[in-house]
Design an enzyme around this catalytic site. Structure first.
Site, PDB file in Angstrom:
ATOM      1  N   GLU A   1      40.155  -1.964  29.278  1.00 23.16           N
ATOM      2  CA  GLU A   1      39.957  -0.509  29.283  1.00 23.16           C
ATOM      3  C   GLU A   1      40.595   0.137  30.517  1.00 23.16           C
ATOM      4  OE1 GLU A   1      38.937   1.776  27.256  1.00 23.16           O
ATOM      5  OE2 GLU A   1      38.147   0.556  25.628  1.00 23.16           O
TER       6      GLU A   1
ATOM      7  N   GLU B   1      44.365   0.114  30.001  1.00 19.41           N
ATOM      8  CA  GLU B   1      44.779   1.078  28.976  1.00 19.41           C
ATOM      9  C   GLU B   1      44.716   2.517  29.484  1.00 19.41           C
ATOM     10  OE1 GLU B   1      43.323  -1.280  24.918  1.00 19.41           O
ATOM     11  OE2 GLU B   1      42.513   0.701  25.368  1.00 19.41           O
ATOM     12  N   GLU B   2      43.621   2.854  30.160  1.00 16.68           N
ATOM     13  CA  GLU B   2      43.423   4.247  30.561  1.00 16.68           C
ATOM     14  C   GLU B   2      44.220   4.641  31.806  1.00 16.68           C
ATOM     15  OE1 GLU B   2      39.332   5.461  30.684  1.00 16.68           O
ATOM     16  OE2 GLU B   2      38.946   4.837  28.618  1.00 16.68           O
TER      17      GLU B   2
END
Lengths: 282, 282
Positions: free
Chosen positions: B160, B163-164
């Site tokens: 996460e 990805e962010e």
């Protein structure tokens, strides 16, 4: 939102929907609208999708109660897929944009608890089960079970012990937890190993699932061949001994009012006991 | 098991089934048998239930792939209910005995992670989201996201963040976790708050979901009104500070070979760091 569109000159009601927080729409309460033939539903669904697309909507959720199972095939024909199901309903979804689907996945884990009930004689409460993969092998195991819908982990642990053995307990803390995959069909599992203090001692075993129940010394429990061949069981006994010597720091539940989500009542947050004992935060 | 029974003088194939470990039967691979009209399926299902009942079977599981949605209504008529669904199939169940249903419930929880990435300047990696309930409120939050199917908690946290924000990280430990109910339709949620160490520092935000990303001092993060009104956020900052001072003992993952379940590979067990440091067990 309820509207009408025209298809082949006929007025067609759009499906009733509400907007969600993620630029999507939710179709619920279909069962309280007039009964629909699958073809009529299919036509209304097609018209509704066009309208949602025009408005820039992304994800579509449709909830089919059991009595509307006859409409499921029409939804599949329009590109819908299953999202999740509960005994009385099936939720289907469709992603309108060309971009990759951003809809959240279905619930992915079941949650199971194991309950270590230790008395002052360093005996652990153990059972033999009537069914399942371990039946008939003479193995003494701790009470275990699934966390029910909407049930807190600590409530599940005390409930399982009471159900299987009749013993009342007080929840103390979580010793460890384990995540494993493909535990149940395609689903994963989180297993929380809990420590409880017995408040009663007279065992009344449940007949349906339990073959036998007794208090067993930690040493005898640990000496079982199954336990010695199983990492988690070995770890349990090691940690139990560490805890009996008061040198294992563990996770304890703290109740916190869910201030930011007013209708959700209390929540449990599990955090390290040492922080609590210092009186920090909470 | 495949057999035949006679109904009104006609030979009727029983549905193909295998036994499970709990005195039940599983009907799978229906799609590879000859295509069936719903009425034929209904008759075969009735005949099969009689046969299973005669044999003392308890729970029945039937897996309907997407292309057999036309048979679902027939199963409902015979008393089946939805158990769970994944995008491509629907699982239905039926409990034969008069006794209370003992079938395990559906997956009940989704698992979500929050990632606290702290750099050496005591700055935390924060983002603003483009959609969801918090969008447009100027709130800086830590990266969060759902644990994917078959994904380990620590893998989800590092994924996460990457990805962010484009930041590479090393997973350190779990600071706390929270269980909450009715988090997602009828489902509950387990939220694991993880601590990660950054391995890179140049932010490359993802455009689809993220409005902005930056490094923010822990003090500025904590001073946000939303954080101060939210117990969990308050707790996060308190625990971060405690951890920065090295006096918070936490849960760390330990990889253990799943010896008792040979085809399941490695598993993660999370247990208290202090036990590890003493070199006990594992």
């Amino acid at each position: 939102m309820v509207g009408k569109v025209f298809e082949n000159g006929f007025a067609l009601d759009l499906l009733p929907s509400t907007d969600d927080y993620h630029e999507g729409v939710i179709v619920e309460n279909l069962e309280i609208t007039a009964p629909m033939a699958p073809e009529v539903f299919g036509a209304r669904l097609r018209a509704s999708i066009s309208e949602w697309k025009r408005k820039g909507k992304k994800g579509v959720w449709i909830k089919f109660p059991l009595e509307l199972a006859n409409l499921v095939e029409s939804a599949i024909k329009e590109g819908f897929r299953y999202h999740h199901a509960e005994p009385s309903y099936l939720m289907m979804t469709y992603w309108i944009p060309q971009s990759p689907c951003m809809l959240p996945a279905n619930a992915s884990h079941r949650v199971r608890v194991g309950a270590i009930v230790l008395n002052d004689k360093r005996e652990v409460l153990v059972v033999q089960e009537k069914s399942g993969i371990l039946r008939g092998r003479g193995l003494w195991k701790i009470p275990t079970g699934m966390v029910d819908k909407d049930e807190d982990i600590e409530a599940a642990a005390t409930r399982e012990v009471k159900e299987e053995t009749g013993i009342d307990t007080e929840f103390k803390d979580i010793l460890l937890f384990r995540q494993s995959h493909k535990a149940f069909f395609d689903k994963s599992e989180l297993f929380f190993l809990c420590i409880l203090r017995p408040l009663s001692f007279d065992i009344q075993k449940q007949d349906l699932e339990i073959e036998a129940a007794q208090w067993l010394s930690l040493e005898e429990f640990a000496a079982q061949p199954f336990v010695q061949q199983n990492d988690l069981c070995e770890c349990i006994t090691d940690l139990c001994l560490a805890r009996a010597n008061h040198d294992y720091s563990r996770f304890v539940p703290v109740v916190t009012p869910a201030r930011s989500i007013p209708d959700k009542g209390l929540q449990y947050v599990y955090l390290n006991a040492k922080t609590l004992l210092r009186g920090e935060s909470f």
